[in-house]
Design a protein around this motif. Structure first.
Motif, PDB file in Angstrom:
ATOM      1  N   ASP A  32       0.836  -1.202   0.000  1.00 30.16           N
ATOM      2  CA  ASP A  32       0.000   0.000   0.000  1.00 30.16           C
ATOM      3  C   ASP A  32       0.870   1.251   0.000  1.00 30.16           C
ATOM      4  O   ASP A  32       0.362   2.358   0.160  1.00 30.16           O
ATOM      5  N   ASP A  33       2.176   1.069  -0.185  1.00 33.00           N
ATOM      6  CA  ASP A  33       3.115   2.172  -0.044  1.00 33.00           C
ATOM      7  C   ASP A  33       3.758   2.528  -1.388  1.00 33.00           C
ATOM      8  O   ASP A  33       4.312   1.658  -2.067  1.00 33.00           O
ATOM      9  N   GLY A  34       3.722   3.803  -1.742  1.00 30.08           N
ATOM     10  CA  GLY A  34       4.263   4.250  -3.013  1.00 30.08           C
ATOM     11  C   GLY A  34       5.764   4.073  -3.115  1.00 30.08           C
ATOM     12  O   GLY A  34       6.292   3.807  -4.206  1.00 30.08           O
ATOM     13  N   ARG A  35       6.491   4.189  -1.995  1.00 32.96           N
ATOM     14  CA  ARG A  35       7.942   4.019  -2.027  1.00 32.96           C
ATOM     15  C   ARG A  35       8.317   2.579  -2.362  1.00 32.96           C
ATOM     16  O   ARG A  35       9.236   2.329  -3.163  1.00 32.96           O
ATOM     17  N   ILE A  36       7.590   1.637  -1.785  1.00 33.06           N
ATOM     18  CA  ILE A  36       7.854   0.230  -2.091  1.00 33.06           C
ATOM     19  C   ILE A  36       7.453  -0.070  -3.526  1.00 33.06           C
ATOM     20  O   ILE A  36       8.158  -0.788  -4.249  1.00 33.06           O
ATOM     21  N   ARG A  37       6.328   0.496  -3.957  1.00 33.87           N
ATOM     22  CA  ARG A  37       5.886   0.290  -5.343  1.00 33.87           C
ATOM     23  C   ARG A  37       6.946   0.746  -6.333  1.00 33.87           C
ATOM     24  O   ARG A  37       7.296   0.008  -7.266  1.00 33.87           O
ATOM     25  N   GLU A  38       7.478   1.939  -6.146  1.00 32.72           N
ATOM     26  CA  GLU A  38       8.467   2.465  -7.085  1.00 32.72           C
ATOM     27  C   GLU A  38       9.736   1.629  -7.061  1.00 32.72           C
ATOM     28  O   GLU A  38      10.340   1.368  -8.115  1.00 32.72           O
ATOM     29  N   ALA A  39      10.172   1.197  -5.885  1.00 35.00           N
ATOM     30  CA  ALA A  39      11.368   0.373  -5.790  1.00 35.00           C
ATOM     31  C   ALA A  39      11.166  -0.962  -6.491  1.00 35.00           C
ATOM     32  O   ALA A  39      12.060  -1.451  -7.203  1.00 35.00           O
ATOM     33  N   ALA A  40       9.991  -1.566  -6.315  1.00 30.69           N
ATOM     34  CA  ALA A  40       9.716  -2.864  -6.926  1.00 30.69           C
ATOM     35  C   ALA A  40       9.615  -2.754  -8.442  1.00 30.69           C
ATOM     36  O   ALA A  40      10.138  -3.606  -9.176  1.00 30.69           O
ATOM     37  N   ALA A  55      11.150  -0.656 -10.241  1.00 31.30           N
ATOM     38  CA  ALA A  55      12.489  -0.354 -10.742  1.00 31.30           C
ATOM     39  C   ALA A  55      13.309  -1.623 -10.969  1.00 31.30           C
ATOM     40  O   ALA A  55      14.144  -1.667 -11.885  1.00 31.30           O
ATOM     41  N   PHE A  56      13.103  -2.657 -10.151  1.00 32.08           N
ATOM     42  CA  PHE A  56      13.860  -3.894 -10.401  1.00 32.08           C
ATOM     43  C   PHE A  56      13.064  -4.924 -11.211  1.00 32.08           C
ATOM     44  O   PHE A  56      13.495  -6.061 -11.382  1.00 32.08           O
ATOM     45  N   GLY A  57      11.913  -4.520 -11.730  1.00 29.66           N
ATOM     46  CA  GLY A  57      11.197  -5.351 -12.693  1.00 29.66           C
ATOM     47  C   GLY A  57      10.057  -6.178 -12.156  1.00 29.66           C
ATOM     48  O   GLY A  57       9.527  -7.045 -12.867  1.00 29.66           O
ATOM     49  N   ALA A  58       9.642  -5.932 -10.928  1.00 35.13           N
ATOM     50  CA  ALA A  58       8.553  -6.714 -10.355  1.00 35.13           C
ATOM     51  C   ALA A  58       7.200  -6.199 -10.811  1.00 35.13           C
ATOM     52  O   ALA A  58       7.040  -5.016 -11.134  1.00 35.13           O
ATOM     53  N   GLU A  59       6.215  -7.085 -10.821  1.00 36.51           N
ATOM     54  CA  GLU A  59       4.820  -6.680 -10.984  1.00 36.51           C
ATOM     55  C   GLU A  59       4.300  -6.277  -9.617  1.00 36.51           C
ATOM     56  O   GLU A  59       4.578  -6.947  -8.621  1.00 36.51           O
ATOM     57  N   VAL A  60       3.562  -5.185  -9.551  1.00 42.59           N
ATOM     58  CA  VAL A  60       3.083  -4.671  -8.271  1.00 42.59           C
ATOM     59  C   VAL A  60       1.566  -4.576  -8.274  1.00 42.59           C
ATOM     60  O   VAL A  60       0.960  -4.126  -9.258  1.00 42.59           O
ATOM     61  N   VAL A  61       0.959  -5.014  -7.177  1.00 46.20           N
ATOM     62  CA  VAL A  61      -0.475  -4.859  -6.952  1.00 46.20           C
ATOM     63  C   VAL A  61      -0.641  -3.969  -5.731  1.00 46.20           C
ATOM     64  O   VAL A  61      -0.089  -4.262  -4.660  1.00 46.20           O
ATOM     65  N   MET A  62      -1.375  -2.882  -5.879  1.00 50.67           N
ATOM     66  CA  MET A  62      -1.622  -1.990  -4.743  1.00 50.67           C
ATOM     67  C   MET A  62      -2.815  -2.515  -3.944  1.00 50.67           C
ATOM     68  O   MET A  62      -3.845  -2.909  -4.505  1.00 50.67           O
ATOM     69  N   THR A  63      -2.650  -2.506  -2.634  1.00 46.98           N
ATOM     70  CA  THR A  63      -3.669  -3.029  -1.734  1.00 46.98           C
ATOM     71  C   THR A  63      -4.085  -1.955  -0.730  1.00 46.98           C
ATOM     72  O   THR A  63      -3.448  -0.915  -0.607  1.00 46.98           O
ATOM     73  N   ALA A  64      -5.131  -2.246   0.007  1.00 48.37           N
ATOM     74  CA  ALA A  64      -5.694  -1.266   0.941  1.00 48.37           C
ATOM     75  C   ALA A  64      -4.773  -1.029   2.124  1.00 48.37           C
ATOM     76  O   ALA A  64      -4.088  -1.949   2.597  1.00 48.37           O
ATOM     77  N   GLU A  65      -4.767   0.188   2.619  1.00 48.39           N
ATOM     78  CA  GLU A  65      -3.979   0.523   3.807  1.00 48.39           C
ATOM     79  C   GLU A  65      -4.520  -0.167   5.060  1.00 48.39           C
ATOM     80  O   GLU A  65      -3.823  -0.273   6.065  1.00 48.39           O
ATOM     81  N   THR A  66      -5.743  -0.638   4.990  1.00 45.43           N
ATOM     82  CA  THR A  66      -6.381  -1.251   6.160  1.00 45.43           C
ATOM     83  C   THR A  66      -5.986  -2.707   6.369  1.00 45.43           C
ATOM     84  O   THR A  66      -6.395  -3.304   7.372  1.00 45.43           O
ATOM     85  N   CYS A  67      -5.218  -3.293   5.465  1.00 50.58           N
ATOM     86  CA  CYS A  67      -4.804  -4.692   5.625  1.00 50.58           C
ATOM     87  C   CYS A  67      -3.975  -4.826   6.905  1.00 50.58           C
ATOM     88  O   CYS A  67      -2.958  -4.148   7.074  1.00 50.58           O
TER      89      CYS A  67
END
Length: 264
Positions: free
Chosen positions: A56-64, A66-78
């Protein structure tokens, strides 16, 4: 089975804030983030159709990304990784099996996860499975020293003769009254990986948090508290050292194993 590995990652952590982006130096002196090394561990698993980072974090999304991972954004309430996997499932089509490779376990050997997939595929009665590893002397002493120092380290598991989990704890269980014996040590290290059938994930969210889960900080206890069985699958380390990055103090130990394995 059509399977997907989900790597849940959150930035906030009471013991180690920003842990997914913490650098880990490998054999060549190159630093890679914990989340990237966990993704690389997932890449080594055979027979998997898809691998995604769920956050649910944009910093982790951008890092992932950048190294070629597929990212799924999830709710902050998890509330935990299992809830995050359940939320991510909405974007993953219809896999028959979801594997939760927690983002703090970059040393997880691929055969641990392959054993889980095989167990669920061959046993239709198993809805949730997780690996357990008999402690060697080093692991057992690490558990004991963490607790003696007041640190919450790894997790231990107790299970029946048929593999049904009886309890998981951050205490060292069961109590060992005899001198350590590597061949018969009753203490098993719970490896933080889960394989779920989608229906089990959906039910988990509906069940809601329990006191045991909250007190121990162990998400899998929600299943046990609601009488939903968790199947423990004993695995063999094959001589490979295994530990999770639970606290900042674990970093040197993880890096030492990366270097010993020649991992860049």
């Amino acid at each position: 089975m059509k399977s997907v590995i989900v790597i849940p990652a959150r930035y906030a952590s009471s013991r180690f804030p920003g842990k997914p982006l913490a650098p880990l130096v490998g054999a060549t002196g190159v630093a890679k983030s914990l989340i990237e090394r966990s993704w690389e561990a997932a890449q080594a698993v055979s027979g998997v159709d898809r691998i995604v980072v769920a956050t649910d974090d944009g910093r982790i999304r951008e890092a992932a990304l950048a190294f070629g991972a597929e990212v799924v954004m999830t709710a902050e309430t998890c509330a935990n990784g299992t809830e995050r996997c359940a939320d991510a499932l909405k974007s993953l089509g219809e896999p028959e099996l979801v594997v939760n490779l927690q983002g703090d376990a970059p040393l997880t050997p691929p055969w641990f996860i392959e054993a889980l997939i095989e167990e669920v595929a061959s046993n239709p009665d198993v809805a949730v499975a997780t690996p357990v590893l008999r402690c060697d002397r080093e692991a057992y002493e690490s558990f004991k020293s963490d607790r003696a120092a007041g640190r919450v380290g790894g997790t231990t598991a107790v299970f029946s003769q048929t593999g049904r989990a009886l309890y998981f704890s951050k205490e060292v269980i069961p109590f060992v009254s005899q001198p350590f014996d590597a061949g018969s040590c009753p203490v098993f290290h719970h490896v933080g990986v889960y394989a779920y059938r989608p229906a089990a994930l959906a039910e988990y969210v509906v069940m809601g948090e329990t006191q045991l889960e909250r007190e121990e900080g162990l998400e899998q206890l929600r299943f046990l508290a609601h009488d939903n069985p968790v199947h423990c699958v004993p695995v063999d380390a094959r001589g490979a050292s295994f530990w999770e990055l639970n606290n900042p103090e674990d970093t040197p130990r993880i890096e030492a194993v990366l270097k010993a394995r020649g991992m860049v």
